[in-house]
Design an enzyme around this catalytic site. Sequence first.
Site, mmCIF file in Angstrom:
data_model
loop_
_atom_site.group_PDB
_atom_site.id
_atom_site.type_symbol
_atom_site.label_atom_id
_atom_site.label_comp_id
_atom_site.label_asym_id
_atom_site.label_seq_id
_atom_site.Cartn_x
_atom_site.Cartn_y
_atom_site.Cartn_z
ATOM 1 N N ASP A 38 -17.672 21.735 31.458
ATOM 2 C CA ASP A 38 -18.645 20.844 30.838
ATOM 3 C C ASP A 38 -19.870 20.873 31.757
ATOM 4 O O ASP A 38 -19.759 21.162 32.934
ATOM 5 C CB ASP A 38 -18.033 19.436 30.773
ATOM 6 C CG ASP A 38 -19.063 18.354 30.536
ATOM 7 O OD1 ASP A 38 -19.751 18.417 29.509
ATOM 8 O OD2 ASP A 38 -19.181 17.439 31.389
ATOM 9 N N ASP A 288 -15.652 15.567 32.668
ATOM 10 C CA ASP A 288 -15.652 14.257 33.310
ATOM 11 C C ASP A 288 -15.733 13.098 32.330
ATOM 12 O O ASP A 288 -15.421 11.970 32.681
ATOM 13 C CB ASP A 288 -16.856 14.151 34.248
ATOM 14 C CG ASP A 288 -18.158 14.103 33.464
ATOM 15 O OD1 ASP A 288 -18.336 14.966 32.580
ATOM 16 O OD2 ASP A 288 -18.964 13.205 33.714
ATOM 17 N N ASP A 292 -15.167 14.488 26.659
ATOM 18 C CA ASP A 292 -14.398 15.677 27.010
ATOM 19 C C ASP A 292 -12.902 15.509 26.778
ATOM 20 O O ASP A 292 -12.173 16.509 26.759
ATOM 21 C CB ASP A 292 -14.629 16.038 28.483
ATOM 22 C CG ASP A 292 -16.100 16.286 28.789
ATOM 23 O OD1 ASP A 292 -16.771 16.919 27.952
ATOM 24 O OD2 ASP A 292 -16.571 15.858 29.848
#
Length: 343
Positions: A38, A288, A292
């Site tokens: 990410d 995080d 996600d």
Amino acid sequence: ATPAATMVGTTIGAGHGILFKGGDVLERAKDVDTVVFDKTGTLTEGEMELTDVVAFDRDGNVIPDDDPAPDGGTAQRREGDDGLIAPEAGSGPDRDPETEVLRLAAAAERGSEHPLARAIVDGARERGLEIPEPDGFENVPGHGVRATVGSDGPDGGSEVLVGNRKLLRDNGIDPSPAAEEMERLESEGKTAMLVARVPAGANEGRLVGIVADADTVKPSAADAVAALKDRGIDVMLITGDNERTARAVAERVGIDPANVRAEVLPEDKSAAVESIQADGRQAMMVGDGVNDAPALAVAYVGTAIGSGTDVAIEAADVTLMRDDPLDVAKAIRVSDATLQKIK
Ligand code: ADP
Ligand code: MG
């Protein structure tokens, strides 16, 4: 692996702040062939800062800022904390157009928890602006915000949109006059957001400006990518941010532009990971945020990093307690080393 091997690996991991949720995870990690990062908060610090404000006139042309730049030149004027936005002193109709753009954007973003929004509001406050309380607010996930500002004012106020190109298009406003400025900011790795205004009672709005936020790449991000590539692991980047910004960040950390998946909506992140795995890849997703969590859950190995939210940690197989992307490679090495020693 034997229970003893699992215990050794788990203990070694824990010593580095790497928490494996059980022996099967420890075993799987060594077989990861693709790592999907990410962007925001994972490869970057996730601490946005307002860097630029641009105002457009009715014809969609940039209004040059007429406050003298500190160096007397014009090139740096829209960059950073260079006194571009004068404090509220000269408020009123003759207020600096950029100040007006920032004031509107900050008012619209007051109700949003998004890091992009917080940077805009904080940036406006730091520049001494008084930010009106919006009368209505709507979050448009993955796109931006819509708010009603100044309804009790003499002109009845207006609807303000702050967000990406799609947000404007979906609301019947053409973002194309901003194209050149957007591209300039995005190629610097910044997230540029369009600001549009629909006056009360009008059926058409217009683009009034751009606000841009920048984030800092974590110091070890490039080393982490290099360490993974050294192991022959394919490294990818996934983000809701736009393609150009994503590629600028990818370039900074050494991820191939072909491995960038940008403009992925929060609810589509897990499908994106599934599609990466569709050809038999064994992917580790590293993230995080709350956004996600579903992607962490479908990945072969889901890894939550550092400042990760509880939701991400819960969905993950591995938690990296320190906020260090290098620990991604370390987790894989621990798995590898532990299991090989025992065989
Ligand atoms: P990320 O994956 O980086 O957390 P999101 O999926 O939350 O990104 O958002 C994707 C894009 O939508 C952002 O890059 C931005 O252009 C726009 N956006 C999202 N939230 C906001 C907001 N509160 N204000 C302005 N723009 C926003
Ligand atoms: Mg994130």
